[in-house]
Structure formats: C-alpha cells, structure tokens
Design a protein around this motif. Structure first.
Motif, PDB file in Angstrom:
ATOM      1  N   PRO A  28      -5.360   8.316 -10.489  1.00  0.00           N
ATOM      2  CA  PRO A  28      -4.350   9.314 -10.100  1.00  0.00           C
ATOM      3  C   PRO A  28      -3.082   8.612  -9.601  1.00  0.00           C
ATOM      4  O   PRO A  28      -3.162   7.671  -8.802  1.00  0.00           O
ATOM      5  CB  PRO A  28      -5.044  10.087  -8.974  1.00  0.00           C
ATOM      6  N   ARG A  29      -1.918   9.109 -10.065  1.00  0.00           N
ATOM      7  CA  ARG A  29      -0.652   8.432  -9.797  1.00  0.00           C
ATOM      8  C   ARG A  29      -0.401   8.233  -8.297  1.00  0.00           C
ATOM      9  O   ARG A  29       0.035   7.162  -7.857  1.00  0.00           O
ATOM     10  CB  ARG A  29       0.480   9.267 -10.416  1.00  0.00           C
ATOM     11  N   ALA A  30      -0.728   9.261  -7.517  1.00  0.00           N
ATOM     12  CA  ALA A  30      -0.462   9.173  -6.077  1.00  0.00           C
ATOM     13  C   ALA A  30      -1.225   8.006  -5.446  1.00  0.00           C
ATOM     14  O   ALA A  30      -0.725   7.341  -4.537  1.00  0.00           O
ATOM     15  CB  ALA A  30      -0.853  10.480  -5.394  1.00  0.00           C
ATOM     16  N   VAL A  31      -2.428   7.750  -5.961  1.00  0.00           N
ATOM     17  CA  VAL A  31      -3.238   6.654  -5.413  1.00  0.00           C
ATOM     18  C   VAL A  31      -2.586   5.313  -5.726  1.00  0.00           C
ATOM     19  O   VAL A  31      -2.488   4.423  -4.869  1.00  0.00           O
ATOM     20  CB  VAL A  31      -4.674   6.710  -5.987  1.00  0.00           C
ATOM     21  N   VAL A  32      -2.100   5.173  -6.979  1.00  0.00           N
ATOM     22  CA  VAL A  32      -1.468   3.896  -7.364  1.00  0.00           C
ATOM     23  C   VAL A  32      -0.195   3.677  -6.545  1.00  0.00           C
ATOM     24  O   VAL A  32       0.038   2.580  -6.018  1.00  0.00           O
ATOM     25  CB  VAL A  32      -1.124   3.874  -8.878  1.00  0.00           C
ATOM     26  N   VAL A  33       0.591   4.723  -6.389  1.00  0.00           N
ATOM     27  CA  VAL A  33       1.850   4.581  -5.644  1.00  0.00           C
ATOM     28  C   VAL A  33       1.556   4.152  -4.207  1.00  0.00           C
ATOM     29  O   VAL A  33       2.154   3.219  -3.677  1.00  0.00           O
ATOM     30  CB  VAL A  33       2.647   5.919  -5.666  1.00  0.00           C
ATOM     31  N   GLU A  34       0.587   4.805  -3.598  1.00  0.00           N
ATOM     32  CA  GLU A  34       0.166   4.448  -2.244  1.00  0.00           C
ATOM     33  C   GLU A  34      -0.264   2.992  -2.169  1.00  0.00           C
ATOM     34  O   GLU A  34       0.105   2.264  -1.244  1.00  0.00           O
ATOM     35  CB  GLU A  34      -1.059   5.303  -1.882  1.00  0.00           C
ATOM     36  N   ALA A  35      -1.064   2.572  -3.142  1.00  0.00           N
ATOM     37  CA  ALA A  35      -1.590   1.208  -3.155  1.00  0.00           C
ATOM     38  C   ALA A  35      -0.443   0.207  -3.321  1.00  0.00           C
ATOM     39  O   ALA A  35      -0.411  -0.832  -2.652  1.00  0.00           O
ATOM     40  CB  ALA A  35      -2.606   1.049  -4.280  1.00  0.00           C
ATOM     41  N   ILE A  36       0.522   0.517  -4.203  1.00  0.00           N
ATOM     42  CA  ILE A  36       1.663  -0.390  -4.408  1.00  0.00           C
ATOM     43  C   ILE A  36       2.465  -0.503  -3.117  1.00  0.00           C
ATOM     44  O   ILE A  36       2.816  -1.601  -2.674  1.00  0.00           O
ATOM     45  CB  ILE A  36       2.553   0.122  -5.567  1.00  0.00           C
ATOM     46  N   ARG A  37       2.707   0.641  -2.487  1.00  0.00           N
ATOM     47  CA  ARG A  37       3.469   0.622  -1.218  1.00  0.00           C
ATOM     48  C   ARG A  37       2.786  -0.263  -0.189  1.00  0.00           C
ATOM     49  O   ARG A  37       3.422  -1.088   0.459  1.00  0.00           O
ATOM     50  CB  ARG A  37       3.555   2.038  -0.635  1.00  0.00           C
ATOM     51  N   SER A  38       1.474  -0.102  -0.075  1.00  0.00           N
ATOM     52  CA  SER A  38       0.799  -0.871   0.971  1.00  0.00           C
ATOM     53  C   SER A  38       0.766  -2.349   0.598  1.00  0.00           C
ATOM     54  O   SER A  38       0.867  -3.211   1.470  1.00  0.00           O
ATOM     55  CB  SER A  38      -0.587  -0.308   1.263  1.00  0.00           C
ATOM     56  N   ALA A  39       0.674  -2.666  -0.715  1.00  0.00           N
ATOM     57  CA  ALA A  39       0.697  -4.082  -1.129  1.00  0.00           C
ATOM     58  C   ALA A  39       2.056  -4.697  -0.795  1.00  0.00           C
ATOM     59  O   ALA A  39       2.140  -5.816  -0.278  1.00  0.00           O
ATOM     60  CB  ALA A  39       0.400  -4.188  -2.625  1.00  0.00           C
ATOM     61  N   ILE A  40       3.141  -3.947  -1.058  1.00  0.00           N
ATOM     62  CA  ILE A  40       4.490  -4.465  -0.758  1.00  0.00           C
ATOM     63  C   ILE A  40       4.662  -4.627   0.753  1.00  0.00           C
ATOM     64  O   ILE A  40       5.181  -5.642   1.227  1.00  0.00           O
ATOM     65  CB  ILE A  40       5.580  -3.532  -1.348  1.00  0.00           C
ATOM     66  N   ASP A  41       4.172  -3.634   1.506  1.00  0.00           N
ATOM     67  CA  ASP A  41       4.267  -3.719   2.977  1.00  0.00           C
ATOM     68  C   ASP A  41       3.540  -4.949   3.513  1.00  0.00           C
ATOM     69  O   ASP A  41       4.047  -5.659   4.377  1.00  0.00           O
ATOM     70  CB  ASP A  41       3.665  -2.468   3.633  1.00  0.00           C
ATOM     71  N   ASP A  42       2.315  -5.160   2.966  1.00  0.00           N
ATOM     72  CA  ASP A  42       1.542  -6.332   3.407  1.00  0.00           C
ATOM     73  C   ASP A  42       2.320  -7.606   3.133  1.00  0.00           C
ATOM     74  O   ASP A  42       2.384  -8.511   3.970  1.00  0.00           O
ATOM     75  CB  ASP A  42       0.193  -6.389   2.678  1.00  0.00           C
ATOM     76  N   ALA A  43       2.918  -7.688   1.926  1.00  0.00           N
ATOM     77  CA  ALA A  43       3.659  -8.891   1.541  1.00  0.00           C
ATOM     78  C   ALA A  43       4.878  -9.088   2.443  1.00  0.00           C
ATOM     79  O   ALA A  43       5.233 -10.209   2.805  1.00  0.00           O
ATOM     80  CB  ALA A  43       4.082  -8.793   0.083  1.00  0.00           C
ATOM     81  N   ARG A  44       5.487  -7.978   2.838  1.00  0.00           N
ATOM     82  CA  ARG A  44       6.685  -8.067   3.693  1.00  0.00           C
ATOM     83  C   ARG A  44       6.298  -8.620   5.060  1.00  0.00           C
ATOM     84  O   ARG A  44       6.983  -9.459   5.630  1.00  0.00           O
ATOM     85  CB  ARG A  44       7.307  -6.669   3.820  1.00  0.00           C
ATOM     86  N   ARG A  45       5.151  -8.170   5.549  1.00  0.00           N
ATOM     87  CA  ARG A  45       4.702  -8.624   6.876  1.00  0.00           C
ATOM     88  C   ARG A  45       4.210 -10.060   6.867  1.00  0.00           C
ATOM     89  O   ARG A  45       4.348 -10.777   7.831  1.00  0.00           O
ATOM     90  CB  ARG A  45       3.546  -7.723   7.352  1.00  0.00           C
ATOM     91  N   GLU A  46       3.615 -10.476   5.752  1.00  0.00           N
ATOM     92  CA  GLU A  46       2.903 -11.757   5.726  1.00  0.00           C
ATOM     93  C   GLU A  46       3.376 -12.602   4.536  1.00  0.00           C
ATOM     94  O   GLU A  46       2.814 -12.513   3.446  1.00  0.00           O
ATOM     95  CB  GLU A  46       1.394 -11.437   5.601  1.00  0.00           C
ATOM     96  N   PRO A  47       4.407 -13.423   4.739  1.00  0.00           N
ATOM     97  CA  PRO A  47       5.007 -14.154   3.611  1.00  0.00           C
ATOM     98  C   PRO A  47       4.007 -15.048   2.871  1.00  0.00           C
ATOM     99  O   PRO A  47       4.179 -15.301   1.673  1.00  0.00           O
ATOM    100  CB  PRO A  47       6.107 -14.989   4.258  1.00  0.00           C
ATOM    101  N   THR A  48       2.955 -15.504   3.549  1.00  0.00           N
ATOM    102  CA  THR A  48       2.021 -16.420   2.875  1.00  0.00           C
ATOM    103  C   THR A  48       1.236 -15.725   1.776  1.00  0.00           C
ATOM    104  O   THR A  48       0.641 -16.392   0.928  1.00  0.00           O
ATOM    105  CB  THR A  48       1.015 -17.010   3.883  1.00  0.00           C
ATOM    106  N   ILE A  49       1.189 -14.374   1.786  1.00  0.00           N
ATOM    107  CA  ILE A  49       0.416 -13.719   0.728  1.00  0.00           C
ATOM    108  C   ILE A  49       1.304 -13.088  -0.359  1.00  0.00           C
ATOM    109  O   ILE A  49       0.822 -12.379  -1.216  1.00  0.00           O
ATOM    110  CB  ILE A  49      -0.543 -12.627   1.293  1.00  0.00           C
TER     111      ILE A  49
END
Ligand SMILES: *Cc1c(COP(=O)(O)O)cnc(C)c1O
Length: 452
Positions: A28-49
């Motif tokens: 479902p599109r909403a799930v993918v969008v949510e997952a992408i957002r959280s992946a980008i957020d994680d990357a923003r917080r933690e440059p090593t990942i």
C-alpha cells in the motif's frame, strides 16, 4: 569530508526510483511513503547510516517497509525443547482442528442455532457429548481458559461463603495466576487448611462449618514436593465431601485424556481418573496436554454445571466459534486411541522415540552442512512445560551450532521466521522434540536462509 546528509534524496525521488518499483507495486502506497520518510529521517539524524547509493537506499526502505507490514502475531519455530511453552503459544493444533476452524469460520455456522428444530440453540452444547464420552462425566461446559473455569465455578457455587483449600495448594501457575488471588476475585472466602508440606483429611473435616460451600483441590502441576509430605487424596476428599454434602472442585489443569505411562511419562492422572475419583467438577485447560485450543473445560455433575451455565458471569467468559470448532475436532481425534498419538501434535511430540528425534536432527544437520553451516547433533533433555509432569526429562536431540552463541541466537530470533533456541554451555542448541513432525523441511530451509 562533506556531510553526507547534504544530498539526502526526496520522498518523491525515492518513490519514483526504479529499484523500489517492485516494492511500491506490492505494498500500500501510504506504507511505502511512511517507510521512506522514516528512512530519510533516520539518515538525517545519523550520518553514519546514510546510504551511499540507490541499492543501499532501496535496502533501507525495504527494511522499513518489512518492519511495518509484518504482523505482530506471527509463526515461529520453538526449538527450546519445552513442548507446552506458554510464551510460544502452548499446543500447536492438529490438522483436523485447523480444517474445522476454516470450515466453520469462513462462512456462517450453527453456533447458537438448532438446525433440526429451526430455532435458537446454545453455544454451550457443542463439545458436551464428546467430553462426556471421554471423561465419563455427566455434563460439561467450555469457557475461555482454566482460570476462568475456576472463577466461574467459585462465583456460582461459593460466593460470600467458605471454600477450603490446603496450604500446600495455594500456588502460582505463572502469568499472574495465583490460586488465592483468583479465588478472592471470585467472591469466595478462602479457608486455608493444613500446612505447606502436610495436609490431612482430618484438617479439612475440622475446618468445615455451616458457612462452607465447597472443597477445592488444586493439582500441583508445575512443581513437585519431596520429603516429609502428606496430602489428602482426591478419593478421600470425595468421601468427606459427600458425607458433608459439599461439592468437591478439582483444578486439574493439564487436560490429559489418555495415560502416557507406556511412553515413560508417569504420575499425571487423566481427566477420566479425576472424575472417577469422585470430584464433583473438574477444571482443565484446552491447550495443555489435551493438545487443543486455549479453553477452560469444566466437566462434572449436571446440576452443578447448570448452575455455572446460568450464571451471568458465564456470558463474560464464553468461548468463540473458532475455539469450539478446534476443540471439538481435537476431542474427536481421541475417539481413535490408535491414531491420536500421531494426529494430536502435542502427543506426537511427547511420545516420539529418541531415535526418531535423533534421526530427524541428523537429516537436518546434513542439509545444513551441505550449505557450509557448521553444526553437530547432540543428545539433550526436553521437558513437557505448561504445568504438567514438572520433573520429567525426555531424552531428545538437538542441533548444536558452532560459533558465537550470543550472535547466532540473536540472528535466529531476527530471521523472517524466528527460531527460538537456547544457549547451554556457550552453545546454541536447537531441540528437535518441540519442532512438530512434518515441519523439518521448512525448519531446515529457515535455518539455512538465516545462517548462510
Ligand atoms: C495451567 C493451569 C491453570 C491455568 O490454566 P489456563 O488455561 O492457562 O487459564 C490452572 N490450574 C492448573 C492446575 C493449571 O495447571
């Protein structure tokens, strides 16, 4: 060094990326969008990942999607060697029980409808005939679990009155089930009799007053006592209860329907034994040695069962159609004593020979070695668990994994289908006795996928 966070991709760019296309198409599109957002957020917080390329971003998003779509309740392999593991769902169901659930629950069923008369029927009628047949009792009622059975019986028969229990039986079953607390909640007044290690029939006789409403005997299902001990037998108590015209309630627990003595498991009575010994009502779980779904089964005197059935509290503890379907199908398997040891998985796991378990372990180990996984087969001792045969040790065999035990154990738990084993002397052991017969192929595939 430039900060990798400066070139984080946008949600739109990732959604449109070629590599994520298959994932986007099946989720479902909403799930993918949510997952992408959280992946980008994680990357923003933690440059090593921060992923270095498209493939790495795709993997990160895929992992985030998996974490979201995975059901909370899911199947796993119990390789602990504890057959009735309460945390892992107790008894796996027989094929016949699964079929019955599917057949009755996919559409409508006669849960509370009398098909013959074309009028309202009772959900409490469904397993009664089988339970009478299998236990020799006059009547039966099924509720949600054994704890509910005890509460319902005490509330129906002994509210605001005395119930006699031996001090040696004020026990904890686990998962916050403590006999004194459950009894208090039912509204009965607990009268303690005897001492922790010794209670005699005379102790009960002395404690009976005109406030007494019942005698309760609790099966000490999850521990054993040794030494200077004595207890009144069910038979002795039945005689006393009859003399004083009190019901004798027996919290029996295990739900054992057939003796397992010829398989080396001695010392547990069967449900039929407890009824024959004179208990007025017997309470047991559906998902322990009986090998069925979670349920509280009450069998015994028809007049008492009627009082339970008509208590408004029964409505709050009633079983649903899935449980009744699975329970009836499981009970029906006991009509054929020749095959029941094979068809009920709990019984099959308990009674399999050591050599059969060992041969299965050898077969799985060979497949793993052919994929370069270092494993040996060792002899172990399995246990029954779930509050029955507390001291029994059943000869078994396990796969012993070579390597860092803590890391291996955690990797096995983290797989798509988790495998729960145990660590003993610094080695991960996967006991085959608690893996249902017939699951070996999938079990081996799971181990190979997780460990290669
Ligand atoms: C397991 C057990 C219970 C609790 O049964 P549930 O079905 O889990 O509620 C109660 N009494 C005895 C003696 C038991 O062994």
């Amino acid at each position: 060094m430039t900060d990798p966070r400066r070139d984080l991709p946008s949600v739109t760019a990732l959604l449109a990326s070629e590599r994520l296309r298959p994932l986007v198409d099946r989720t479902p599109r909403a799930v993918v969008v949510e997952a992408i957002r959280s992946a980008i957020d994680d990357a923003r917080r933690e440059p090593t990942i921060v992923p270095r390329d498209d493939a790495a971003w795709a993997a990160l998003v895929e992992a985030a999607v998996t974490a979201r779509v995975q059901p909370s309740l899911r199947a796993l392999f119990n390789a602990t060697g504890v057959i009735l593991h309460t945390n892992l769902g107790r008894a796996p169901l027989a094929d016949a029980a699964l079929t019955a659930i599917r057949d009755t629950a996919a559409g409508y069923c006669n849960l509370e409808y009398d098909v013959g008369r074309g009028e309202r029927g009772s959900r409490y009628g469904h397993c009664v005939r089988l339970l009478r047949e299998l236990t020799g009792a006059g009547d039966a009622i099924v509720v949600n679990n054994c704890a509910a059975a005890l509460v319902l019986a005490l509330n129906s028969l002994a509210r605001s009155r005395d119930v006699l229990v031996s001090r040696g039986e004020l026990i904890e079953i686990g998962g916050s089930f403590r006999v004194p607390e459950i009894m208090a909640k039912s509204g009965a007044r607990l009268v303690e009799v005897g001492s922790t290690n010794r209670t005699h029939i005379g102790d009960y006789a002395q404690a009976i007053t005109d406030r007494a409403a019942a005698i309760v005997k609790v099966h000490r299902s999850n521990f054993a006592v040794e030494g200077f001990v004595a207890e009144a037998t069910l038979g002795d108590l039945a005689t006393l209860a009859k003399e004083r015209q009190l019901p004798l309630l027996h919290d029996f627990g295990s739900g054992l329907m057939m003796s397992l003595e010829r398989y080396g498991l001695a010392g547990e009575p069967t449900a039929r034994d407890t009824v024959a010994a004179g208990a007025s009502l017997v309470f047991m779980s559906g998902d322990k040695l009986l090998g069925g779904p979670q349920a509280g089964i009450i069998v015994g005197d028809p007049a008492l069962v009627t009082r339970l059935r008509t208590n408004p509290l029964a409505r709050a503890m009633r079983v649903d159609k899935l449980t009744l379907a699975a329970l009836e199908a499981t009970l029906a398997l006991y009509r054929d004593p020749e095959t029941v040891m094979r068809t009920v998985p709990t019984l099959a796991m308990l009674t399999a020979t050591h050599s059969a378990i060992h041969a299965r372990a050898i077969g799985i180990a060979a497949r793993m070695r052919s994929r370069d996984i270092a494993v040996t087969v060792v002899d172990t001792e399995a246990s029954v668990g779930g509050g029955a045969y507390p001291t029994a040790r059943i000869p078994s065999a396990a796969l012993a994994l070579t390597g860092d035990a803590v890391a291996l154990e955690s990797r096995l738990r983290g797989g798509r289908v988790p495998v729960i084993g145990r660590i003993a002397d610094g080695t991960v052991l996967l006991d085959l006795r608690s893996v249902p017969v017939g699951h070996d192929e999938v079990f081996a595939d799971t181990l190979i996928r997780t460990l290669s």
